[in-house]
Design a protein around this motif. Structure first.
Motif, PDB file in Angstrom:
ATOM      1  N   ASN A 179      55.968  32.546  71.658  1.00 28.74           N
ATOM      2  CA  ASN A 179      55.628  33.956  71.859  1.00 28.74           C
ATOM      3  C   ASN A 179      56.600  34.644  72.802  1.00 28.74           C
ATOM      4  N   GLU A 219      59.653  37.861  71.780  1.00 28.38           N
ATOM      5  CA  GLU A 219      59.941  39.142  72.433  1.00 28.38           C
ATOM      6  C   GLU A 219      61.444  39.451  72.416  1.00 28.38           C
ATOM      7  N   SER A 273      63.444  45.597  68.268  1.00 25.95           N
ATOM      8  CA  SER A 273      62.606  44.450  68.642  1.00 25.95           C
ATOM      9  C   SER A 273      61.266  44.541  67.921  1.00 25.95           C
ATOM     10  N   LYS A 289      58.474  44.434  69.375  1.00 26.47           N
ATOM     11  CA  LYS A 289      57.638  45.303  70.209  1.00 26.47           C
ATOM     12  C   LYS A 289      57.827  46.768  69.825  1.00 26.47           C
ATOM     13  N   ASP A 290      59.093  47.181  69.663  1.00 24.72           N
ATOM     14  CA  ASP A 290      59.364  48.570  69.260  1.00 24.72           C
ATOM     15  C   ASP A 290      58.858  48.847  67.849  1.00 24.72           C
ATOM     16  N   THR A 311      55.181  49.638  67.953  1.00 22.91           N
ATOM     17  CA  THR A 311      54.872  50.976  68.488  1.00 22.91           C
ATOM     18  C   THR A 311      55.117  52.073  67.454  1.00 22.91           C
ATOM     19  N   TYR A 324      52.713  38.352  65.317  1.00 20.99           N
ATOM     20  CA  TYR A 324      53.179  38.879  66.595  1.00 20.99           C
ATOM     21  C   TYR A 324      52.206  39.962  67.042  1.00 20.99           C
ATOM     22  N   ASP A 325      51.747  39.834  68.261  1.00 21.97           N
ATOM     23  CA  ASP A 325      50.822  40.828  68.829  1.00 21.97           C
ATOM     24  C   ASP A 325      49.592  41.020  67.933  1.00 21.97           C
TER      25      ASP A 325
END
Length: 728
Positions: free
Chosen positions: A455, A459, A474, A476-477, A480, A534-535
């Protein structure tokens, strides 16, 4: 009644040992590499200096005989003798008998055990008491000349037999304090008299010993001498007559008229003395361990330049490092370490036969090994650095580590610190881009292999996508930017960015404004198999079946109606293609293309098939089990598919349908990333289409073409031209 006789006293015997045989075992069995002898003797010298340094803390007068601490290596090529001289504590006669005369007795170990608890900063190397005997790996005879502050100077000598001699030294120069070990080298070991060989061994094994290691080297120097100096040298060799001749010449010179100007006279005198260069051999001491073990110091006391210079000395790199991590671990296991990320990846980073030598393992600053597979995982094989432990479980030769849980602790902490270092790099976008460009494959390999840190590594992943343009994004982006109705993370694997960004699989997703990640590195196929989510969001391949795009009720009803409407066509296509496809279904991922081939949810993608077929040593017998069954998905809204459906409804036995079906299948193979199974057959069908377009209906050519058509495919009917136009 039981006998009341007393139990006889057991007899006690001492183990007997054939000393010469035992020495042979120690010399030839413990050590796999002969060069180890120098490491062992230098380590002994270091321990000896540590002892006198410790004693001098309470009694400084003990250093009066020799103030300087040094370890000096002196090769004598003429006599084939290698000497190691140290200014350590020296040995008394009793020490010579007890320590050198008793095999496997460690004077260092006894010294350490005798120390009070207040001497915890003294670090000794010796443990086993056999290191001294490694000298016999290269020497027939060993001579030890030693002087202790509390005793006279003695000579210990042995030829590795069953005996040794000790003599009070009256022949050698007084040492003041310390020890000289003289090795009378074997015939085949004279390489250890060579300057380069000695430098290499010291640099490899003893570079970070805390005291200066000096090597006596011969240097050829040039010296300028005047004619007068040369004449003076000749005087010593000339006879009396020649000396007289020189005196007469000087007398004549004195009688010459003098010039009044004193300065001019001096200039002329200088000019008259011609200079000449002569070469001489001189002996000089050269320090070999100039690089200091900076990992033993407090990080707060070190600057960036210290780390840069140490990195270059450690790796022989000409560029500065990208990142550094300096840390120590205390507790049950204590070790210090410095880890570096290099500025670029070496060209042979994943060369399987390459010896890994990036993490050098030291015990008390003495090199142990540089190829320990258990100390750092393969995916971190680019990280360079040192690990220095106060106490590691070594075998007697100190060349190998014993397998135990301590190694696992070291490995776990090194991985943890490496990830922290990568996260620090991530804070600087430019630095991270440079890092990721060089070592992205390693991060992805870590995701595949390291479940515990998967994990954290996820990232750091960066990909191009349908929305990122030329920039990497990424996960993460990506999350969002996801629309509210999007539940999963979509990705596509392929050979290149150019190949995947125009793939038909993306058509509907683009229309729905769903972003798709482009995974175009071969190792992505392996990494994504392990990185399931992921997430909290699943990673879904858009090239596999089971892609469920969010639909409203109207869209669902329309989809069901289309399935029923196109059922005759899907059945006919399946009959024509046979076992080439597992099934033919209506697609919900296509918008502009007529059809596409998708693979099973748990099988290989088209890209994975390509990768596996490219393996030079692959086992082709297993490929059939792992290759996924293909599903042909057709677009019910496309004109070609609608026209083909009408043909099937009008006449299910129309021979043109079969030919068009094979054409669609093979174009779908290409657009979906698969390789053509029958490229020549595909070419012939394309040629036939070209003929139709050019209205070439020559009977001879037609016969020739029909003879080239495979038996399982029907020839086009005479009305094919008009029918092709209908399809268009």
């Amino acid at each position: 009644m039981a006998s009341t006789a007393q139990t006889p006293e057991p007899e006690r015997f001492a183990f007997q040992a054939e000393i010469s045989q035992l020495m042979s075992l120690i010399i030839n069995t413990f050590y796999s590499n002969k060069e180890i002898f120098l490491r062992e003797l230098i380590s002994n010298s270091s321990d000896a200096i540590d002892k006198i340094r410790f004693e001098s803390l309470t009694d400084p007068s003990k250093l009066d005989a020799q103030k300087d601490f040094f370890i000096r290596i002196v090769p004598d090529k003429e006599n084939k003798v290698l000497a190691i001289h140290d200014s350590g504590i020296g040995l008394t006669k009793a020490d010579l008998v007890n320590n050198l005369g008793t095999i496997a007795r460690s004077g260092t170990k006894a010294f350490m055990e005798a120390l009070s608890s207040g001497a915890g900063d003294i670090t000794m190397i010796g443990q086993f008491g056999v290191g001294f005997y490694s000298a016999y790996l290269v020497a027939d005879k060993v001579q030890v000349i030693t002087k202790h502050n509390d005793d006279e100077q003695y000579i210990w000598e042995s030829a590795a037999g069953g005996s040794f001699t000790i003599t009070r030294d009256t022949v050698n120069e007084p040492l003041g304090r310390g020890t000289i070990i003289r090795l009378f080298l074997k015939e085949d070991q004279h390489e250890y008299l060579e300057e380069k060989r000695l430098k290499d061994v010291v640099k490899k094994h003893s570079e970070f010993i805390g005291y200066p290691i000096q090597l006596q080297v011969e240097k050829e120097v040039e010296r300028e001498v005047s004619d007068d100096e040369e004449e003076e040298e000749k005087k010593k060799e000339d006879d009396d007559a020649e000396i007289k001749e020189v005196d007469d010449e000087k007398k004549d010179e004195d009688e010459k008229p003098q010039v009044e100007d004193a300065e001019d006279d001096e200039e002329e005198g200088k000019d008259s003395k011609k200079k000449k260069t002569v070469k001489e051999m001189t002996q000089d001491l050269q320090q070999l361990n100039l690089t200091k073990p900076i990992w033993t110091r407090n990080p707060e006391d070190l600057g960036e330049e210290d780390y840069k210079s140490f990195y270059k000395a450690l790796t022989n790199d000409w560029e500065d490092h990208l990142a550094v991590k300096h840390f120590s671990l205390e507790g049950q296991l204590e070790f210090r370490s410095i880890l570096y990320v290099p500025p670029r990846a070496p060209f042979d980073l994943f060369e399987t036969r390459k010896k890994r030598n990036n993490i050098k393992l030291y015990v008390r600053r003495v090199f142990i090994m540089d190829d320990c597979d258990d100390i750092i995982p393969e995916w971190l094989n680019f990280v360079k650095g040192v690990v220095d432990s106060e106490d590691l479980p070594l075998n007697i030769s100190r060349e190998m580590l014993q397998q135990n849980k301590i190694l696992k602790v070291i490995k776990k902490n090194l991985v943890k610190k490496c990830i922290e270092m990568f996260q620090e790099i991530e804070a600087d976008k430019d630095q991270f881009n440079k890092f990721y460009e060089a070592f992205a494959k390693n991060i992805k390999l870590g995701i595949h292999e390291d479940a515990q840190n998967r994990n954290k590594l996820a990232e750091m992943l960066r990909y191009h996508s349908t929305k990122s343009g030329d920039q990497l994004t990424s996960l993460k982006d990506y999350v969002t930017r996801m629309p509210e109705k999007q539940k999963d993370i979509y990705y596509i694997t392929g050979e290149s960015k150019a190949a995947v960004e125009s793939a038909p699989f993306l058509e509907r997703l683009k229309k729905k404004n769903f972003e798709v990640l482009f995974m175009v590195d071969p190792i992505d196929e392996y990494a994504v198999q392990q990185l399931k989510e992921y997430d909290g969001k699943k990673l879904v391949s858009v090239t596999k079946e089971g892609l469920e795009l969010e639909e409203d009720e109207d869209e669902k009803k329309q989809r069901e109606a289309q399935k029923a409407e196109f059922e005759p066509l899907t059945k006919e296509l399946k009959n024509i293609l046979g076992d080439k496809v597992e099934k033919v279904v209506i697609s919900d991922r296509l918008a502009d293309s007529p059809c596409v081939l998708v693979t099973g949810q748990f099988g290989w993608t088209a890209n994975m098939e390509r990768i596996m077929k490219a393996q030079a040593l692959r086992d082709s017998s297993m490929s059939s089990y792992l290759m996924s069954r293909r599903t042909l998905e057709i677009n019910p809204n496309h004109g070609i598919i609608k026209a083909l459906k009408e043909k099937v409804v009008a006449d299910a036995g129309d021979k043109t349908v079969k030919d068009l079906t094979w054409m669609l299948y093979e174009t779908a193979l290409l657009s979906s990333g698969f390789n053509l199974e029958d490229s020549s057959g595909f070419a012939k069908r394309i040629h036939r289409m070209i003929r139709l377009g050019l209205s070439l209906d020559d009977e001879d050519e037609a016969e020739q073409m029909s003879s080239e058509i495979p038996e399982d495919l029907p020839a086009l009917e005479e009305t094919a031209e008009s029918k092709m136009e209908e399809v268009d």
